[in-house]
Design a protein around this motif. Sequence first.
Motif, PDB file in Angstrom:
ATOM      1  N   ILE A  27       3.382   3.246  11.625  1.00 59.36           N
ATOM      2  CA  ILE A  27       4.849   2.676  10.981  1.00 59.36           C
ATOM      3  C   ILE A  27       5.248   3.628   9.906  1.00 59.36           C
ATOM      4  CG2 ILE A  27       5.968   0.629  10.155  1.00 59.36           C
ATOM      5  CD1 ILE A  27       4.481   0.322  12.708  1.00 59.36           C
ATOM      6  N   ILE A  28       6.306   4.283  10.413  1.00 54.71           N
ATOM      7  CA  ILE A  28       7.117   5.262   9.414  1.00 54.71           C
ATOM      8  C   ILE A  28       8.246   4.598   8.713  1.00 54.71           C
ATOM      9  CG2 ILE A  28       8.029   7.483   9.336  1.00 54.71           C
ATOM     10  CD1 ILE A  28       6.785   8.011  11.998  1.00 54.71           C
ATOM     11  N   ALA A  29       8.323   4.658   7.693  1.00 52.56           N
ATOM     12  CA  ALA A  29       9.587   4.450   6.709  1.00 52.56           C
ATOM     13  C   ALA A  29       9.861   5.469   5.765  1.00 52.56           C
ATOM     14  CB  ALA A  29       9.160   3.101   5.996  1.00 52.56           C
ATOM     15  N   ASP A  34      11.778  -1.789   3.533  1.00 52.53           N
ATOM     16  CA  ASP A  34      11.125  -2.888   3.639  1.00 52.53           C
ATOM     17  C   ASP A  34      10.617  -2.643   5.217  1.00 52.53           C
ATOM     18  OD1 ASP A  34      12.062  -3.973   1.494  1.00 52.53           O
ATOM     19  OD2 ASP A  34      13.458  -5.286   2.315  1.00 52.53           O
ATOM     20  N   VAL A  35       9.270  -2.859   5.420  1.00 49.22           N
ATOM     21  CA  VAL A  35       8.489  -2.680   6.503  1.00 49.22           C
ATOM     22  C   VAL A  35       7.832  -3.962   7.141  1.00 49.22           C
ATOM     23  CG1 VAL A  35       8.328  -0.270   6.063  1.00 49.22           C
ATOM     24  CG2 VAL A  35       6.406  -1.769   5.331  1.00 49.22           C
ATOM     25  N   ILE A  36       7.546  -3.939   8.358  1.00 52.37           N
ATOM     26  CA  ILE A  36       6.759  -4.980   8.709  1.00 52.37           C
ATOM     27  C   ILE A  36       5.353  -4.462   9.568  1.00 52.37           C
ATOM     28  CG2 ILE A  36       6.408  -6.884  10.477  1.00 52.37           C
ATOM     29  CD1 ILE A  36       9.586  -7.375   9.939  1.00 52.37           C
ATOM     30  N   VAL A 110       8.891   0.046  -0.296  1.00 50.40           N
ATOM     31  CA  VAL A 110       7.703   0.736  -0.026  1.00 50.40           C
ATOM     32  C   VAL A 110       7.661   2.096  -0.993  1.00 50.40           C
ATOM     33  CG1 VAL A 110       6.926  -0.231   2.290  1.00 50.40           C
ATOM     34  CG2 VAL A 110       8.450   1.974   2.104  1.00 50.40           C
ATOM     35  N   SER A 111       6.655   2.573  -1.364  1.00 51.41           N
ATOM     36  CA  SER A 111       6.743   3.731  -2.047  1.00 51.41           C
ATOM     37  C   SER A 111       5.643   4.837  -1.584  1.00 51.41           C
ATOM     38  CB  SER A 111       6.307   3.545  -3.623  1.00 51.41           C
ATOM     39  OG  SER A 111       5.130   3.108  -3.692  1.00 51.41           O
TER      40      SER A 111
END
Length: 208
Positions: A27-29, A34-36, A110-111
């Motif tokens: 999962i790339i962000a 905000d991620v799931i 996220v960080s």
Amino acid sequence: MIHIYKNFTNFPVFPGNYQLIASSEPIIAAPGDDVILPCQVNPDWNAMEKTVEWSRPDLKASGPQKRVEYVYVHRFRKMDRDMMMETYIQRTSLSEGLRHGDVSLRIHNVSLEDNGRFRCFIPNLSIEAEVLLVVDPDFVQTTTAETFTQRITPAFQNETVGTGGRSRMMLFFPIISIIIFSIVSLSSVFVCKLKKYKKFQKSPLIQA
């Protein structure tokens, strides 16, 4: 593409029927997103009153007792803050689909420190799965489910109806044309008959 972690327990209550399904793709962000982290029990399993644990296996256990610090712990129908890492208490939540086995983890804002593997474990079923989160400062998010619908313009919405929408218009166009033509024709006939009737009323009667 998904990766399935099967349940190999020999307990008679859970004869290996349940699986924990998670994404095998990272999962790339970007920082601040905000991620799931998707994770699903298959078949459906009500996890509302069960224990669900999310942890980070890449991090070493801290403290003199080397206790595992969790990203999120769901126990007794609520979050167990005492078991969680402080940095995640205000930033994590579980899916609203717990009753159907959806144990996905949502992480807010996220960080770079969130880079790494996240493990979901369900003690009642003795099954687990891992999801890899990659936080990339150069990543440009363009296809998230929440923002995608907001970016659709009215013109693009018409386009997303697809060729099916245009094809329906093409099918209805001849029918609409026929209806309009019929109305105009009937109107013309009615007007002609009305004029004849008025003319007949104005003409003198012929005496016998």
